[in-house]
Scaffold this active site. Structure first.
Site, PDB file in Angstrom:
ATOM      1  N   GLU A   1      -6.753   5.505   0.787  1.00 17.35           N
ATOM      2  CA  GLU A   1      -6.898   4.771  -0.470  1.00 17.35           C
ATOM      3  C   GLU A   1      -8.372   4.428  -0.684  1.00 17.35           C
ATOM      4  OE1 GLU A   1      -5.304   0.638  -2.542  1.00 17.35           O
ATOM      5  OE2 GLU A   1      -5.988   0.654  -0.456  1.00 17.35           O
TER       6      GLU A   1
ATOM      7  N   ASP B   1      -4.566   2.281   4.223  1.00 12.02           N
ATOM      8  CA  ASP B   1      -4.917   1.256   3.245  1.00 12.02           C
ATOM      9  C   ASP B   1      -6.415   0.968   3.250  1.00 12.02           C
ATOM     10  OD1 ASP B   1      -3.991  -0.973   1.446  1.00 12.02           O
ATOM     11  OD2 ASP B   1      -4.898  -2.189   3.034  1.00 12.02           O
TER      12      ASP B   1
END
Length: 613
Positions: free
Chosen positions: A358, A329
């Site tokens: 990400e 993330d």
């Protein structure tokens, strides 16, 4: 008299026992014999523990370093594990003034055979993304749990709804039957925040599954059962931040554990500052050291103990839960050098493992910066095998709603794909039309099912590994503008009493059933069509609202013809002679033969998928 009093005091002092110490935590609580990462730094937490000396007596295990921080309640103890050490439990003792003041169990485990050689996901796979709290409630007894602040309230779009690991386990056959071979649940670790805890990204214990989801053992069972059905588990890891109710925040291991003196200072989100040669250093620091929100304290991975903790935590979960991949993330927000060290450590232990980061940018150069093999002017050496393809994600969504023009519509998508030259390995990227942070594609195209179907056809046939978001196969729509609680809607049939059931098909409308059949056929076809996994991609500049590309390898080819116009288009085929001349074709999803002449009519607002042989 003073001499006598001093002697009495000394004798009394010698007769007093050393103070007892409670060890609140040792993390990690175990490790495995045979890991390349054979030196493990244990975080030890207990009141005044730094005054003690750790000792152990176990063949093949030795304490090789003990370090303190500015907090007397922590020790960092490094143990070295020999390759021939025997698995089993033993105690670590903590000694003060020659007396044992505390003991704590620790354990060595045997590795699963072939663990180091595990295969990560790649373009042969298709990933099914779920928000566990919203997928299925398999165990209503854990909806609300004593000691966990937020209780279940399904009526609140931003509250907990009760979905859990048991619910996922009950529907693995459904996921496999839809053609998906990897499962990515958003974080399932403890998130004991007072609100919005359902999404999982404000973790409060990095070694514990949230009890409202299940237990660590349930996580293991999910992975084991999924593997038996041909599905790998991709774990959502968060390296950048924790939740404000994480136990560290009550007693920080070191003063520099949290960025900005543990005081909320928002990030500027200026991700280009990382590689911008003109960026002010203050802007770079504001990006990496700033917090997302006040509920997510930003971790300082420049602290070497924290860096090792996070690396070991990742390795622990891979080994413990039998993972086949990681989605990391908010990738670029963490310390740049740490990100390189972290990914390198994972791939050193598991050379064929898969990780995707990400980096939410429309700029391919920003995303490519992080992929393994990229030669960066800054000198940064990345080790990430894959990144989420946000540039294609954004270009695809634009293409589906924009009118056709010189740089708009299909042309924008065509030109974005042309930027693949900036990536070391574009075929390793993860492509997606939507995820848990974006409005669903159906909402984006204002409910136009034909445009939605075009987007899904592109997702399944373009290069890379496709990621699909749960519920879209039965036309979950949500709002057009981002509203997280609404777009992460409950999967129909995941709760007892639901009027419609995506898993059985009961109660679904005609359009929902049709969409579900299409996705099932599309991804099962992709699964059994190797040229879509590793074939080259040749695309042709869009003409008259039709975009054509071919996936090809040797004698195998798949032609994709996407018509976004409201009327049929007649396409001259001589432009594609290199792939069509002297060959036969059939419709990919039905197997029906298709005669190839000088032209081919492409129906309005549709994807024509052809197998060429």
């Amino acid at each position: 008299m003073r001499t006598i009093l001093c002697m009495l005091a000394l004798l009394l002092g010698l007769s007093l026992p050393a103070r007892a110490t409670d060890i609140e935590r040792i993390e990690p609580a175990n490790w495995w014999v045979g890991m390349r990462h054979s030196q493990v730094e244990l975080l030890v937490h207990g009141k005044g523990i730094s005054a003690s000396t750790p000792k152990l007596s176990r063949a093949g295990v030795a304490i090789v370093a003990v370090q303190k921080t500015d907090n007397p309640n922590y020790l960092f103890v490094t143990v070295k594990i020999a390759g021939d050490a025997m698995p089993g439990a033993f105690d670590i003792e903590f000694v003060e003034s020659g007396k044992v003041v505390a003991t704590h169990p620790w354990r060595l485990d045997a590795r699963e055979p072939g663990s180091a050689q595990r295969r990560g996901f790649d373009a042969r796979d298709a990933i099914y993304l779920v928000t566990p709290d919203r997928f299925a409630n398999g165990d209503p007894s854990n909806d609300s749990v004593a000691g966990m602040t937020e209780t279940a309230n399904r009526a609140n779009p931003n509250g907990r709804h009760g979905g859990d690991i048991a619910g996922i386990r009950q529907h693995l056959d459904y996921i496999a039957g839809m053609g998906f071979t990897q499962l990515w649940p958003t974080p399932m670790l403890e998130n004991n925040q007072p609100q919005y805890s359902y999404h999982g990204y404000a973790i409060t214990d990095l070694y514990r599954t949230d009890p409202r989801m299940g237990s660590n053992e349930d996580f293991q069972a999910l992975s084991r059962e999924a593997k038996a059905k041909g599905i790998g588990i991709v774990m959502d890891i968060v390296l950048n931040h924790i939740g404000s109710k994480h136990w560290w925040m009550r007693d920080l291991p070191a003063k520099d554990w949290i960025n900005n003196d543990a005081t909320f200072t928002p990030t500027n989100h200026r991700r280009t500052a990382i590689q911008d040669p003109h960026a002010a250093p203050a802007d770079r620091a504001a990006f990496t050291d700033g917090w997302f929100v006040d509920a997510m304290p930003d971790l300082n991975q420049r602290n070497p103990h924290l860096a090792r903790y996070l690396i070991q935590n990742t390795l622990w979960w891979i080994e413990y839960a039998g993972l086949s991949g990681i989605r990391e993330d908010t990738f670029g927000y963490a310390d740049t050098q740490f990100l390189s060290d972290w990914a390198k450590a994972v791939l050193t232990e598991y050379p064929d493992f898969a990780m995707v980061g990400e980096e939410w940018s429309i700029n391919p150069a920003v995303v490519a910066h992080w992929q393994r093999g990229k030669q960066n002017a800054s000198g940064h050496v990345p080790h990430m095998p894959s990144m989420m393809d946000f540039p294609i994600h954004i270009a695809l969504r634009n293409a589906l709603v924009q009118p056709e023009g010189w740089e708009t519509g299909w042309m924008g998508l065509y030109e974005m794909l042309a930027n693949d030259f900036v990536y070391p390995d574009p075929d390793a990227l993860v492509v997606f039309a939507e995820n848990h942070d974006t409005p669903r594609l159906l909402a984006h195209v204002d409910g136009n099912l034909a445009r939605w179907q075009l987007g899904m056809a592109y997702l399944a046939t373009v290069r890379g590994t496709p990621q699909f978001y749960y519920g879209s196969e039965v036309l979950l729509r949500g709002p057009k503008e981002r509203d997280d609680g609404q777009l992460r809607a409950d999967m129909p049939g995941g709760w007892a009493g639901d009027p419609a059931n995506a898993f059985s098909g009961n109660g679904l409308g005609d359009a929902q059933q049709s969409a579900q059949r299409y996705i099932r056929a599309l991804f099962n076809w992709r699964k059994r069509t190797p040229v879509l996994h590793d074939g080259a991609l040749t695309h042709f500049a869009p003409i008259d609202g039709v975009y054509v590309y071919v996936r090809h390898r040797g004698d195998s080819a798949v032609m994709v013809m996407l018509n976004k116009q409201d009327a049929p288009r007649t396409v001259a085929l001589d432009r594609f002679d290199a792939f069509l001349k002297g060959r036969r074709a059939r419709l990919a999803l039905t197997g029906k033969p298709l005669a190839l002449g000088s032209t081919l009519e492409i129906p309005a607002m549709s994807a024509t998928l052809l197998e060429i042989e």
